[in-house]
Motif scaffolding. Structure first.
Motif, PDB file in Angstrom:
ATOM      1  N   GLY A  17      12.268   4.565   1.206  1.00 39.23           N
ATOM      2  CA  GLY A  17      10.823   4.376   1.151  1.00 39.23           C
ATOM      3  C   GLY A  17      10.101   5.513   0.456  1.00 39.23           C
ATOM      4  O   GLY A  17       9.207   5.271  -0.366  1.00 39.23           O
ATOM      5  N   LEU A  20      10.554   5.261  -3.221  1.00 36.89           N
ATOM      6  CA  LEU A  20       9.678   4.217  -3.759  1.00 36.89           C
ATOM      7  C   LEU A  20       8.240   4.701  -3.831  1.00 36.89           C
ATOM      8  O   LEU A  20       7.494   4.346  -4.745  1.00 36.89           O
ATOM      9  N   PHE A  21       7.839   5.520  -2.853  1.00 39.41           N
ATOM     10  CA  PHE A  21       6.468   6.044  -2.857  1.00 39.41           C
ATOM     11  C   PHE A  21       6.205   6.870  -4.112  1.00 39.41           C
ATOM     12  O   PHE A  21       5.118   6.791  -4.696  1.00 39.41           O
ATOM     13  N   ALA A  24       5.571   4.361  -6.725  1.00 37.47           N
ATOM     14  CA  ALA A  24       4.382   3.552  -6.485  1.00 37.47           C
ATOM     15  C   ALA A  24       3.109   4.371  -6.542  1.00 37.47           C
ATOM     16  O   ALA A  24       2.053   3.863  -6.946  1.00 37.47           O
ATOM     17  N   ALA A 228       8.254  -1.171  -6.742  1.00 38.88           N
ATOM     18  CA  ALA A 228       7.023  -0.384  -6.714  1.00 38.88           C
ATOM     19  C   ALA A 228       5.797  -1.290  -6.785  1.00 38.88           C
ATOM     20  O   ALA A 228       4.781  -1.030  -6.120  1.00 38.88           O
ATOM     21  N   VAL A 231       5.262  -2.644  -3.431  1.00 40.85           N
ATOM     22  CA  VAL A 231       4.678  -1.616  -2.568  1.00 40.85           C
ATOM     23  C   VAL A 231       3.166  -1.552  -2.737  1.00 40.85           C
ATOM     24  O   VAL A 231       2.417  -1.521  -1.751  1.00 40.85           O
ATOM     25  N   GLY A 235       0.391  -2.249   0.017  1.00 43.55           N
ATOM     26  CA  GLY A 235      -0.463  -1.153   0.465  1.00 43.55           C
ATOM     27  C   GLY A 235      -1.893  -1.258   0.005  1.00 43.55           C
ATOM     28  O   GLY A 235      -2.801  -0.764   0.678  1.00 43.55           O
ATOM     29  N   ALA A 243       0.026   3.174  -0.650  1.00 42.64           N
ATOM     30  CA  ALA A 243       1.320   3.289  -1.324  1.00 42.64           C
ATOM     31  C   ALA A 243       2.353   3.908  -0.390  1.00 42.64           C
ATOM     32  O   ALA A 243       3.516   3.475  -0.359  1.00 42.64           O
ATOM     33  N   GLY A 246       3.040   1.318   2.503  1.00 42.07           N
ATOM     34  CA  GLY A 246       3.751   0.186   1.927  1.00 42.07           C
ATOM     35  C   GLY A 246       5.173   0.529   1.538  1.00 42.07           C
ATOM     36  O   GLY A 246       6.096  -0.268   1.737  1.00 42.07           O
ATOM     37  N   ALA A 247       5.384   1.731   1.001  1.00 45.12           N
ATOM     38  CA  ALA A 247       6.732   2.143   0.612  1.00 45.12           C
ATOM     39  C   ALA A 247       7.641   2.278   1.828  1.00 45.12           C
ATOM     40  O   ALA A 247       8.803   1.862   1.800  1.00 45.12           O
ATOM     41  N   VAL A 250       8.507  -1.240   3.035  1.00 47.29           N
ATOM     42  CA  VAL A 250       9.498  -1.879   2.164  1.00 47.29           C
ATOM     43  C   VAL A 250      10.875  -1.248   2.369  1.00 47.29           C
ATOM     44  O   VAL A 250      11.888  -1.953   2.473  1.00 47.29           O
TER      45      VAL A 250
END
Length: 307
Positions: A17, A20-21, A24, A228, A231, A235, A243, A246-247, A250
């Motif tokens: 996560g 990914l953040f 994103a 992304a 995400v 978010g 972000a 959401g990351a 996910v």
């Protein structure tokens, strides 16, 4: 299912996560401030990974590799913003999609020309290699814990930048009313270049960090780019907090779905069929999550306008 396995998978989900953040966060800054759909963001992730692998191979220093990834991705972002993206702000979204897709092809073939088609490998630094023993006797890779810590530190830094600095005020103002801040004397072109370079640097950092736990190869950024986008839809567009949340959702959904869904189906299906069905649903879990969030909040969890 053991408690140790569950905790390990939760940590894997957190690590996935926060990586990914990093992707994103840059993407949501660019889309939120500029209103630009940038499909080439995954290519900047790839640029960071290749720059890090190349510099680490020459110098043997992981710190220099990270610095090279940040610099290369930020420079590439600034160059394409000035040369290409700047001409697309007033263009329809379809033109933006086509132009940034062309950039994907250019970056992919350019990287293949420079480094070849074979993957490169980035070694984990000695200081972060090996496992660390957590409370309860859980052994977990030290490098993955470091990735979680770096992701959280970057999230806090971005929050401070956007909420507590003059540049952050300009970024948030540019998102809400770019004409007004231009009338107040802010150089919009310079601000956009800076924001784009910052988003590119975050993508390059993510590529370099992930490059140490997987191979560095052409096209590695596109699958991450799709996640992304998921995400930032979950978010909320333009929200750093969205972000981050959401990351994490996910990352945990993807990791824990692959653990729990096959086990759940084994309660009432044959083992082989349960494994196949659970794995298929696990691969769709994050998109189901996105659909549920959009039904509940069409603008995303922390968004202020419809995505």
């Amino acid at each position: 299912m053991s408690t140790i396995l569950l905790i390990e998978q939760v940590l894997n989900g957190l690590q996935f996560g926060v990586m990914l953040f990093l992707m994103a966060a840059g993407l949501t800054l660019i889309f939120g401030v500029m209103g630009l759909i940038n499909l080439a963001h995954g290519s900047l992730y790839m640029v960071g990974a290749f720059a890090a692998a190349a510099v680490a191979g020459v110098t043997g220093s992981f710190v220099l590799a990270l610095a090279a990834a940040l610099a290369a991705a930020a420079l590439a972002g600034a160059v394409i913003e000035i040369a290409v993206i700047r001409r697309l702000y007033a263009a329809p979204h379809l033109d933006q999609v086509l132009a940034t897709f062309a950039l994907i092809l250019i970056f992919s073939e350019g990287t293949r020309w420079l480094f070849g088609s074979f993957p490169l490998y980035l070694d984990i630094p000695d200081a972060l290699s090996g496992p660390v023993t957590l409370p309860g006797g859980i052994e977990y890779p030290r490098y993955r814990l470091a990735l979680i810590a770096i992701g959280i530190a970057v999230a806090l830094g971005l929050w401070w930048l956007t909420a507590r600095t003059r540049l952050g005020i300009r970024i948030r103002a540019g998102e809400n009313d770019r004409e007004m801040i231009a009338a107040l004397g802010v150089d919009i072109s310079r601000l956009y270049t800076l924001v784009f370079a910052l988003g590119a640097a975050l993508a390059g950092l993510a590529g370099a960090l992930v490059g140490a736990i997987q191979s560095v190869q052409v096209g590695m950024g596109e699958p991450v780019l799709i996640l992304a986008f998921v995400v930032i839809v979950i978010g909320g567009i333009g929200s750093i907090k969205g972000a981050f949340v959401g990351a994490l959702l996910v990352g945990l959904t993807d990791t824990l779905g692959g653990l729990f869904l096959p086990a759940l189906f084994r309660l009432f299906m044959a083992p082989d069929a349960a494994t196949q069905t659970g794995a298929a649903l696990a691969s769709m879990a994050i998109y189901i999550l996105m659909g549920l969030v959009l039904v509940w909040r069409p603008a995303g969890l922390f968004g202020t306008r419809a995505a």
